[in-house]
Design an enzyme around this catalytic site. Structure first.
Site, PDB file in Angstrom:
ATOM      1  N   ARG A  15      23.389   8.476  36.060  1.00 52.05           N
ATOM      2  CA  ARG A  15      22.156   9.246  35.996  1.00 52.05           C
ATOM      3  C   ARG A  15      21.420   9.163  37.335  1.00 52.05           C
ATOM      4  O   ARG A  15      21.764   8.355  38.201  1.00 52.05           O
ATOM      5  CB  ARG A  15      21.256   8.716  34.866  1.00 52.05           C
ATOM      6  CG  ARG A  15      21.779   8.995  33.470  1.00 52.05           C
ATOM      7  CD  ARG A  15      20.944   8.298  32.397  1.00 52.05           C
ATOM      8  NE  ARG A  15      21.139   6.860  32.405  1.00 52.05           N
ATOM      9  CZ  ARG A  15      20.513   6.015  31.582  1.00 52.05           C
ATOM     10  NH1 ARG A  15      19.641   6.486  30.695  1.00 52.05           N
ATOM     11  NH2 ARG A  15      20.758   4.715  31.640  1.00 52.05           N
ATOM     12  N   LYS A  75      17.530   3.155  35.958  1.00 50.31           N
ATOM     13  CA  LYS A  75      17.696   1.789  35.459  1.00 50.31           C
ATOM     14  C   LYS A  75      16.900   0.800  36.289  1.00 50.31           C
ATOM     15  O   LYS A  75      16.455   1.090  37.405  1.00 50.31           O
ATOM     16  CB  LYS A  75      19.174   1.397  35.464  1.00 50.31           C
ATOM     17  CG  LYS A  75      19.997   2.101  34.400  1.00 50.31           C
ATOM     18  CD  LYS A  75      19.420   1.915  32.998  1.00 50.31           C
ATOM     19  CE  LYS A  75      19.493   0.482  32.513  1.00 50.31           C
ATOM     20  NZ  LYS A  75      18.858   0.310  31.164  1.00 50.31           N
ATOM     21  N   TYR A  94      12.906   2.581  34.179  1.00 50.59           N
ATOM     22  CA  TYR A  94      13.032   1.656  33.050  1.00 50.59           C
ATOM     23  C   TYR A  94      13.128   0.237  33.603  1.00 50.59           C
ATOM     24  O   TYR A  94      13.826  -0.006  34.592  1.00 50.59           O
ATOM     25  CB  TYR A  94      14.295   1.970  32.237  1.00 50.59           C
ATOM     26  CG  TYR A  94      14.210   3.229  31.411  1.00 50.59           C
ATOM     27  CD1 TYR A  94      13.305   3.335  30.361  1.00 50.59           C
ATOM     28  CD2 TYR A  94      15.043   4.307  31.678  1.00 50.59           C
ATOM     29  CE1 TYR A  94      13.223   4.495  29.600  1.00 50.59           C
ATOM     30  CE2 TYR A  94      14.968   5.475  30.909  1.00 50.59           C
ATOM     31  CZ  TYR A  94      14.049   5.563  29.877  1.00 50.59           C
ATOM     32  OH  TYR A  94      13.970   6.706  29.132  1.00 50.59           O
ATOM     33  N   HIS A  96      12.520  -3.010  31.156  1.00 52.36           N
ATOM     34  CA  HIS A  96      12.983  -3.925  30.100  1.00 52.36           C
ATOM     35  C   HIS A  96      12.890  -5.379  30.570  1.00 52.36           C
ATOM     36  O   HIS A  96      13.879  -6.104  30.648  1.00 52.36           O
ATOM     37  CB  HIS A  96      14.424  -3.592  29.689  1.00 52.36           C
ATOM     38  CG  HIS A  96      14.606  -2.196  29.187  1.00 52.36           C
ATOM     39  ND1 HIS A  96      14.088  -1.761  27.976  1.00 52.36           N
ATOM     40  CD2 HIS A  96      15.230  -1.111  29.724  1.00 52.36           C
ATOM     41  CE1 HIS A  96      14.391  -0.494  27.790  1.00 52.36           C
ATOM     42  NE2 HIS A  96      15.074  -0.068  28.839  1.00 52.36           N
ATOM     43  N   GLU A 118       9.548   2.690  29.543  1.00 50.20           N
ATOM     44  CA  GLU A 118       9.675   2.385  28.115  1.00 50.20           C
ATOM     45  C   GLU A 118       8.394   1.895  27.460  1.00 50.20           C
ATOM     46  O   GLU A 118       8.331   1.762  26.227  1.00 50.20           O
ATOM     47  CB  GLU A 118      10.796   1.359  27.871  1.00 50.20           C
ATOM     48  CG  GLU A 118      10.489  -0.064  28.288  1.00 50.20           C
ATOM     49  CD  GLU A 118      10.819  -0.375  29.745  1.00 50.20           C
ATOM     50  OE1 GLU A 118      10.776  -1.561  30.118  1.00 50.20           O
ATOM     51  OE2 GLU A 118      11.127   0.580  30.500  1.00 50.20           O
ATOM     52  N   SER A 134      16.374   7.296  23.692  1.00 48.00           N
ATOM     53  CA  SER A 134      16.628   6.773  22.353  1.00 48.00           C
ATOM     54  C   SER A 134      17.351   7.810  21.510  1.00 48.00           C
ATOM     55  O   SER A 134      18.219   7.470  20.689  1.00 48.00           O
ATOM     56  CB  SER A 134      15.301   6.376  21.684  1.00 48.00           C
ATOM     57  OG  SER A 134      14.688   5.307  22.367  1.00 48.00           O
ATOM     58  N   ASP A 198      14.179  -0.429   6.948  1.00 49.05           N
ATOM     59  CA  ASP A 198      12.991  -0.472   7.798  1.00 49.05           C
ATOM     60  C   ASP A 198      11.867  -1.132   7.006  1.00 49.05           C
ATOM     61  O   ASP A 198      11.910  -1.162   5.764  1.00 49.05           O
ATOM     62  CB  ASP A 198      12.582   0.945   8.235  1.00 49.05           C
ATOM     63  CG  ASP A 198      11.679   0.940   9.463  1.00 49.05           C
ATOM     64  OD1 ASP A 198      12.179   1.245  10.563  1.00 49.05           O
ATOM     65  OD2 ASP A 198      10.486   0.609   9.332  1.00 49.05           O
ATOM     66  N   LEU A 240      12.995  -1.844  17.667  1.00 50.25           N
ATOM     67  CA  LEU A 240      12.254  -1.904  18.923  1.00 50.25           C
ATOM     68  C   LEU A 240      10.858  -2.455  18.685  1.00 50.25           C
ATOM     69  O   LEU A 240      10.139  -1.985  17.808  1.00 50.25           O
ATOM     70  CB  LEU A 240      12.135  -0.513  19.552  1.00 50.25           C
ATOM     71  CG  LEU A 240      11.244  -0.419  20.796  1.00 50.25           C
ATOM     72  CD1 LEU A 240      11.906  -1.135  21.974  1.00 50.25           C
ATOM     73  CD2 LEU A 240      10.947   1.022  21.156  1.00 50.25           C
ATOM     74  N   ALA A 268      19.596  -2.018  20.743  1.00 54.52           N
ATOM     75  CA  ALA A 268      18.436  -2.784  21.211  1.00 54.52           C
ATOM     76  C   ALA A 268      18.792  -3.763  22.326  1.00 54.52           C
ATOM     77  O   ALA A 268      17.950  -4.575  22.726  1.00 54.52           O
ATOM     78  CB  ALA A 268      17.815  -3.543  20.038  1.00 54.52           C
ATOM     79  N   ASP A 270      19.048  -3.576  25.478  1.00 56.51           N
ATOM     80  CA  ASP A 270      18.185  -3.569  26.667  1.00 56.51           C
ATOM     81  C   ASP A 270      17.001  -4.511  26.502  1.00 56.51           C
ATOM     82  O   ASP A 270      16.435  -4.986  27.492  1.00 56.51           O
ATOM     83  CB  ASP A 270      17.666  -2.153  26.953  1.00 56.51           C
ATOM     84  CG  ASP A 270      18.654  -1.317  27.745  1.00 56.51           C
ATOM     85  OD1 ASP A 270      19.377  -1.891  28.576  1.00 56.51           O
ATOM     86  OD2 ASP A 270      18.710  -0.095  27.542  1.00 56.51           O
ATOM     87  N   VAL A 298      26.632  -1.981  25.052  1.00 55.09           N
ATOM     88  CA  VAL A 298      26.462  -1.424  26.396  1.00 55.09           C
ATOM     89  C   VAL A 298      24.968  -1.229  26.687  1.00 55.09           C
ATOM     90  O   VAL A 298      24.251  -0.578  25.913  1.00 55.09           O
ATOM     91  CB  VAL A 298      27.225  -0.097  26.536  1.00 55.09           C
ATOM     92  CG1 VAL A 298      26.942   0.537  27.889  1.00 55.09           C
ATOM     93  CG2 VAL A 298      28.720  -0.334  26.358  1.00 55.09           C
ATOM     94  N   ALA A 299      24.524  -1.791  27.799  1.00 54.49           N
ATOM     95  CA  ALA A 299      23.094  -1.815  28.085  1.00 54.49           C
ATOM     96  C   ALA A 299      22.551  -0.499  28.638  1.00 54.49           C
ATOM     97  O   ALA A 299      21.331  -0.327  28.715  1.00 54.49           O
ATOM     98  CB  ALA A 299      22.780  -2.952  29.059  1.00 54.49           C
TER      99      ALA A 299
END
Length: 372
Positions: A15, A75, A94, A96, A118, A134, A198, A240, A268, A270, A298-299
């Site tokens: 990206r 990232k 981002y 995190h 985020e 997301s 949830d 999250l 989740a 990240d 995968v992050a």
């Protein structure tokens, strides 16, 4: 303002922070843009396309960081990038930070103004700059999970939707937010048997109204998690807590008691992951096995579909990029309480409470840090 867009260097991250269209808009606002060599190659945008949009192209990463007033990325900055940050420079990407003490320390020491996509909010309490990724990650989680369920990838050898006369896979989605809703959409579309857990009854009510009786909604407790995770074929972790480390809802003992070949996809990750057995993986080596259960963690999941992801991200970040460039960070953040929630580190101070609490820093109110 001179805006810098370096080429992303995280493993298999294709990206890019700004598209040529976004660059053209920034230039139309009177700003200059410097773009790293081949920064847009992963989404099919050549250096010539950026030049046609008005950017200076071909700079090394060192040059981009050295010259730019604001760095726009996708990232979190890697260790080699963080050393180039300087006091007063704006970093918009981002971050995190809660599960990443090393990055947090480096950003604090840099003196830069670090704004995280985020944690920017909107008037409704949503996360507008996190939402498109997301959505992508939620939809991808089902693709990835279905692939991992194939026998050659360590799974049970189950087709997600089954066939006439053969039951479909049991998919459990933990968390009914943006990730969860998009995972449900894909899983039901592939004819899986889907349950979502949830703790917000309004969220469960919304999902019931949207998807109808094909979706089973369950209030999440320790007991119901145990009841539904253990027999599941595929579990999606989409929990999250904005800016904070994700709660570990699926324990190591639960994983041990799942059937061999089951699959966990931790969206989740990240924010540290919501399974006790989770650890970040890459697109090059996306999975590992614990107690015969396949883990996909995968992050940077949306990096696998960089063109879709970049276009979706730019749709929502561009107005904020322009606000920072047009008004300066102090005015843009001071005047908008929703944008201000994105400020995580400001000139050596940690200005996001969850990050400060998780990592042991003194919390400084963003307005105070901005001198307002």
């Amino acid at each position: 303002m001179l805006i810098g867009v370096p080429k992303e260097i995280k493993d298999n991250e294709f990206r890019v922070g700004m598209t040529p269209s976004s660059v053209r808009e920034a230039v139309a606002h009177g700003h200059s843009v410097i773009v790293g060599r081949n920064a847009g190659a992963g989404i099919g945008c050549s250096d010539a396309a950026y030049e046609a949009a008005g950017a200076a192209v071909g700079a090394t990463a060192d040059e981009v960081f050295a010259e730019a007033d604001m760095i726009v990325k996708v990232k979190e900055p890697q260790a080699g990038e963080r050393k180039h940050l300087r006091p007063g420079q704006i970093l918009f990407t981002y971050l995190h930070l809660a599960p990443d003490p090393e990055q947090t320390r480096d950003l604090v020491e840099s003196g830069a103004i670090c704004i995280a996509y985020e944690t920017v909010t909107d008037a409704g309490g949503g996360l507008p700059l996190l939402a498109p990724m997301s959505q992508v990650a939620g939809r991808m989680s089902i693709q990835a999970g279905a692939h991992c369920l194939e026998r050659e990838n360590g799974g049970k050898g189950i087709l997600l939707g089954g066939v006439p006369g053969v039951a479909p896979a049991k998919v459990v989605v933990i968390g009914g937010g943006v990730v969860g809703e998009n995972a449900i959409y894909m899983a039901l579309g592939m004819a899986a048997q889907v349950t979502v857990l949830d703790r917000d009854i309004d969220v469960l009510r919304h999902l019931t109204m949207r998807f109808g009786p094909g979706l089973t909604t369950v209030y999440s407790t320790t007991g119901t998690l145990d009841d539904h995770v253990l027999p599941a074929d595929l579990v999606i972790g989409g929990v999250l807590v904005p800016g904070a480390e994700a709660p570990k809802l699926v324990t190591r003992d639960m994983v041990r008691r799942m059937s061999p070949g089951s699959v966990l996809v931790d969206v989740a990750i990240d924010q540290g992951g919501c399974f006790e057995t989770s650890r970040p993986t890459t697109h090059a080596e996306p999975t590992y096995v614990v107690d015969d259960v396949v883990h996909y963690c995968v992050a940077n999941m949306p990096g696998a579909v960089p063109r879709t992801s970049t276009l979706a991200l730019n749709n929502v970040t561009l107005p904020y990029i322009l606000a920072l460039a047009d008004e300066g960070y102090a005015k843009a953040l001071t005047e908008s309480p929703y944008f201000r929630t994105g400020l995580n580190v400001c000139a050596g101070k940690v200005t996001f409470k969850a990050v400060a609490e998780d990592l042991g820093y003194d919390y400084v109110d963003p307005l105070k840090a901005l001198g307002a």
